[in-house]
Design an enzyme around this catalytic site. Structure first.
Site, short mmCIF file in Angstrom:
data_model
loop_
_atom_site.label_atom_id
_atom_site.label_comp_id
_atom_site.label_asym_id
_atom_site.label_seq_id
_atom_site.Cartn_x
_atom_site.Cartn_y
_atom_site.Cartn_z
N ALA A 1 52.67 21.07 3.28
CA ALA A 1 52.25 19.68 3.21
C ALA A 1 52.21 19.32 1.73
O ALA A 1 52.05 20.21 0.88
CB ALA A 1 50.87 19.52 3.83
N GLY B 1 52.53 23.91 6.17
CA GLY B 1 53.16 22.96 7.08
C GLY B 1 54.65 23.21 7.26
O GLY B 1 55.23 22.85 8.28
N GLU C 1 54.95 25.88 9.78
CA GLU C 1 54.65 25.26 11.08
C GLU C 1 55.83 24.43 11.59
O GLU C 1 56.09 24.40 12.80
CB GLU C 1 53.40 24.37 10.96
CG GLU C 1 52.14 25.17 10.70
CD GLU C 1 50.93 24.27 10.50
OE1 GLU C 1 50.85 23.64 9.44
OE2 GLU C 1 50.10 24.20 11.42
N1 DAK Z 1 53.18 19.78 -2.49
C1 DAK Z 1 53.53 19.02 -3.56
N2 DAK Z 1 54.29 19.47 -4.59
C2 DAK Z 1 54.73 20.75 -4.53
C3 DAK Z 1 54.38 21.60 -3.43
C4 DAK Z 1 53.56 21.07 -2.37
N3 DAK Z 1 53.20 21.78 -1.31
N4 DAK Z 1 54.94 22.81 -3.64
C5 DAK Z 1 55.59 22.72 -4.83
N5 DAK Z 1 55.48 21.49 -5.37
C6 DAK Z 1 56.04 21.00 -6.62
C7 DAK Z 1 55.33 21.65 -7.81
O1 DAK Z 1 54.11 20.96 -8.08
C8 DAK Z 1 56.36 21.44 -8.91
O2 DAK Z 1 56.28 20.11 -9.36
P1 DAK Z 1 56.45 19.76 -10.95
O3 DAK Z 1 55.40 20.56 -11.65
O4 DAK Z 1 57.86 20.21 -11.26
O5 DAK Z 1 56.24 18.28 -11.01
C9 DAK Z 1 57.69 21.59 -8.16
O6 DAK Z 1 57.38 21.41 -6.77
C10 DAK Z 1 58.31 22.95 -8.33
O7 DAK Z 1 57.35 23.94 -8.03
P2 DAK Z 1 56.99 25.17 -9.00
O8 DAK Z 1 57.30 24.81 -10.42
O9 DAK Z 1 55.61 25.59 -8.67
O10 DAK Z 1 58.07 26.24 -8.50
P3 DAK Z 1 57.91 27.83 -8.56
O11 DAK Z 1 59.24 28.36 -8.21
O12 DAK Z 1 57.26 28.25 -9.82
O13 DAK Z 1 56.89 28.18 -7.36
C11 DAK Z 1 55.97 28.00 -5.12
C12 DAK Z 1 57.24 27.96 -6.03
C13 DAK Z 1 56.39 27.57 -3.71
C14 DAK Z 1 55.44 29.44 -5.05
C15 DAK Z 1 54.88 27.08 -5.71
O14 DAK Z 1 55.49 25.79 -5.97
C16 DAK Z 1 53.71 26.90 -4.83
O15 DAK Z 1 52.85 27.76 -4.71
N6 DAK Z 1 53.61 25.69 -4.21
C17 DAK Z 1 52.48 25.33 -3.39
C18 DAK Z 1 52.62 25.89 -2.02
C19 DAK Z 1 51.47 25.50 -1.15
O16 DAK Z 1 50.31 25.86 -1.41
N7 DAK Z 1 51.73 24.68 -0.15
C20 DAK Z 1 50.71 24.12 0.70
C21 DAK Z 1 50.56 25.04 1.89
S1 DAK Z 1 49.15 24.59 2.84
C22 DAK Z 1 45.74 19.67 7.39
C23 DAK Z 1 47.01 19.13 7.27
C24 DAK Z 1 48.02 19.90 6.72
C25 DAK Z 1 47.77 21.19 6.28
C26 DAK Z 1 46.51 21.72 6.45
C27 DAK Z 1 45.49 20.97 7.02
N8 DAK Z 1 44.72 18.87 7.93
C28 DAK Z 1 44.81 17.44 7.94
C29 DAK Z 1 43.48 19.47 8.41
C30 DAK Z 1 48.82 21.91 5.65
C31 DAK Z 1 48.57 22.76 4.63
C32 DAK Z 1 49.66 23.39 3.90
O17 DAK Z 1 50.83 23.10 4.03
#
Ligand code: DAK
Length: 225
Positions: free
Chosen positions: A69, A114, A117
């Site tokens: 997400a 997400g 999912e």
């Molecule tokens: N959202 C927004 N931007 C994101 C992103 C995300 N999930 N993932 C990556 N980006 C962006 C980064 O901020 C970065 O942007 P800039 O700094 O260039 O502006 C760009 O994409 C490139 O990312 P990185 O520079 O970080 O790239 P790396 O290769 O170094 O790292 C990575 C890749 C995938 C390991 C890292 O980007 C990372 O850890 N990203 C976050 C992953 C994450 O935590 N995703 C969220 C999962 S939890 C709910 C509804 C929905 C959900 C839960 C509850 N309710 C309403 C109750 C869902 C939750 C989730 O999805």
């Protein structure tokens, strides 16, 4: 008539549909807008499946399927908007799961939160070698918001699913294959796409009505009410 979209690329191929999540700068993270566009897109497709044998969904580029997400949007979520977001996600993912033609996730890189999912609500998952799966919601102090607790458990079993959701550790393509989380792993995106198309070419020789009923019947196994 087919719409133009902002966050997704929608391709109408000869006998299948290809949907690409198109936010490469955010590693294809799905924001509210992407959820609503996907909802419109799948709803349109559902009413024109004649002559189309499947849907392939993937992320733009080579690095990421969907990195979750959009966590930037999480900053200004309150209780009510979080609930609406989760309900919209559930609606979309249920719609995908209930499509009458096979939906294949071509998982090209990160499938996190997400994004994992989204892959799970598809009927089949074909991954590239660099695919990585995880449910890291626990690191944000929450649970998978779009049905992952149920679908991951259905697909890989309780022990493995709990491990993924409690540790937030990434599962690589090799382990994902061992888990049965993916049907196949291919070297790269091009080969993975060929595999998806070859599966759809096999399916297309079957009765569309029987295909729809197989999907419906299998889904019924998991319906609680
Ligand atoms: N959202 C927004 N931007 C994101 C992103 C995300 N999930 N993932 C990556 N980006 C962006 C980064 O901020 C970065 O942007 P800039 O700094 O260039 O502006 C760009 O994409 C490139 O990312 P990185 O520079 O970080 O790239 P790396 O290769 O170094 O790292 C990575 C890749 C995938 C390991 C890292 O980007 C990372 O850890 N990203 C976050 C992953 C994450 O935590 N995703 C969220 C999962 S939890 C709910 C509804 C929905 C959900 C839960 C509850 N309710 C309403 C109750 C869902 C939750 C989730 O999805």
């Amino acid at each position: 008539y087919m719409r133009k979209y902002k966050f997704i690329n929608f391709h109408i191929k000869e006998n299948y549909y290809l949907i690409e999540i198109n936010r490469p700068k955010q590693l294809n993270a799905i924001n509210k807008g992407t959820i609503s566009e996907l909802k419109k897109c799948f709803t349109d497709i559902r009413s024109s499946t004649k002559g189309f044998y499947g849907i392939i969904i993937t992320g733009e580029g080579e690095k990421s399927f969907v990195a979750g997400a959009d966590i930037v949007e999480f900053n200004n979520l309150d209780k009510k908007s979080a609930r609406i977001l989760s309900e919209n996600g559930h609606e979309l993912f249920n719609t995908i799961e209930c499509m009458p033609i096979p939906v294949i996730a071509l998982v090209n890189g990160y499938a996190l939160g997400g994004g994992c999912e989204l892959a799970l609500c598809c009927h089949l998952r074909i991954a590239t070698e660099n695919a990585k799966f995880s449910q890291p919601e626990i690191n944000l102090g929450t649970i998978p918001g779009y049905g992952g607790t149920q679908r991951l458990t259905q697909i890989i079993g309780k022990g493995r699913s709990l491990e993924m959701m409690l540790t937030a550790e990434m599962v690589d393509s090799k382990l994902a294959q061992e888990y049965g989380l993916v049907n196949y792993v291919l070297d790269d995106k091009e080969k993975a796409l060929e595999k998806c198309i070859s599966i759809l070419n096999t399916v297309k020789r079957k009765s569309p009505k029987a295909i729809a009923n197989v999907i419906k019947s299998v889904n019924n196994f998991y319906t609680k009410d």
